[in-house]
Design an enzyme around this catalytic site. Structure first.
Site, PDB file in Angstrom:
ATOM      1  N   TYR A 125      34.187  21.661  59.936  1.00 19.20           N
ATOM      2  CA  TYR A 125      35.659  21.625  60.132  1.00 19.20           C
ATOM      3  C   TYR A 125      36.057  21.149  58.528  1.00 19.20           C
ATOM      4  O   TYR A 125      36.769  21.651  57.989  1.00 19.20           O
ATOM      5  CB  TYR A 125      36.134  20.761  61.294  1.00 19.20           C
ATOM      6  CG  TYR A 125      37.560  20.246  61.078  1.00 19.20           C
ATOM      7  CD1 TYR A 125      38.732  21.234  61.603  1.00 19.20           C
ATOM      8  CD2 TYR A 125      38.383  19.329  60.254  1.00 19.20           C
ATOM      9  CE1 TYR A 125      39.975  20.897  61.482  1.00 19.20           C
ATOM     10  CE2 TYR A 125      39.577  19.032  60.303  1.00 19.20           C
ATOM     11  CZ  TYR A 125      40.359  19.794  61.009  1.00 19.20           C
ATOM     12  OH  TYR A 125      41.828  19.486  60.865  1.00 19.20           O
ATOM     13  N   LYS A 165      38.028  23.053  55.764  1.00 20.02           N
ATOM     14  CA  LYS A 165      39.657  22.805  55.304  1.00 20.02           C
ATOM     15  C   LYS A 165      39.483  22.369  53.861  1.00 20.02           C
ATOM     16  O   LYS A 165      40.492  22.472  52.985  1.00 20.02           O
ATOM     17  CB  LYS A 165      39.857  21.312  55.875  1.00 20.02           C
ATOM     18  CG  LYS A 165      40.226  21.403  57.285  1.00 20.02           C
ATOM     19  CD  LYS A 165      41.585  22.370  57.313  1.00 20.02           C
ATOM     20  CE  LYS A 165      42.269  22.157  58.774  1.00 20.02           C
ATOM     21  NZ  LYS A 165      43.386  23.283  59.011  1.00 20.02           N
TER      22      LYS A 165
END
Length: 252
Positions: free
Chosen positions: A156, A160
């Protein structure tokens, strides 16, 4: 005069949470809204709320990472909304936990497909029209974890962070065409995904680690997105704004 009067905005992942909040605020500010989500019933519920604001709305139900479907759906939506898209908010995202050993190949790939490939497909689809009109605002929704990392969820964090790299590159590439590309990197926000982790007890416990001692509401992220999509930010591009209650302070 509403800040987005006459504009058409596409917000991905807008069936709930921050994406839905962005859509509703933009509708209040005069924009026509294209809602996208993989969950059909959710996006239709959101559409009803957008319509109640007096805004024209079009819905897309598909996977943002599907290169055979998503770009065609965007083209159809643009035609339905008058032939143009002025604003793109790449908000669609997922969050699955895991240490390095726990993250499967499939989970890693899916994380980058949704956050990175989906944002690429949407941006590639809207840029030609923005160039032709010599105007456009693109906002990528990253995360505070994309800036500073975390002790887990590395897939994640990586996805990002990749969005921040795309933001900077696209900003330089598209600035000559009067297209501004920026990102927000939210800190702790009360969303359905967060509440699924442990409800308000979880929120209240984690809030004590934040200098402001609270999580943000979705609307507080939406105000930042609205600013970056309005004429008020016409000389701002390639920047990252992190509304995070003082949780992390960088770049000063």
């Amino acid at each position: 005069m509403p800040k987005l009067a006459g504009k058409v905005a596409l917000i991905t992942g807008s069936g709930r949470g921050m994406g839905k909040s962005h859509a509703l605020l933009m509708a209040e500010e005069g924009a026509s809204i294209i809602l996208q989500d993989i969950d059909g019933p959710l996006v239709e519920e959101a559409a009803a709320e957008v319509k109640a604001k007096g805004s024209k709305v079009h819905t897309i139900v598909c996977d943002v990472a599907d290169a055979n479907v998503f770009p065609k759906e965007i083209e159809t939506a643009a035609k339905a909304m008058g032939g143009h898209i002025d604003i793109l908010v790449n908000n669609a995202g997922i969050d699955t936990p895991g240490t390095i050993e726990e993250i499967t190949d499939e989970a890693f790939q899916r994380m980058f497909d949704v956050h990175v490939k989906g944002s690429f497909l949407a941006t590639k689809s809207v840029v030609p029209g923005m160039k032709a009109r010599r105007q456009g605002k693109i906002v990528n929704v990253s995360s505070i974890w994309g800036m500073v990392g975390h002790s887990s969820h590395s897939h994640y964090c990586g996805a990002k962070a990749a969005l921040l790299g795309l933001t900077k590159a696209w900003a330089k590439e598209l600035a000559p065409h009067n297209i501004m590309v920026n990102a927000i990197a939210p800190g702790a926000v009360i969303t359905e995904m967060v509440l699924q982790k442990g409800g308000m007890d979880y929120v209240n416990e984690k809030a004590q680690l934040i200098p402001m001692k609270r999580f943000a509401d979705c609307i507080e992220m939406s105000y930042t997105v609205l600013f970056l999509c309005s004429h008020e930010s016409d000389f701002i591009t390639g920047q990252v704004i992190s509304p995070n209650g003082g949780d992390t302070i960088v770049g000063i």
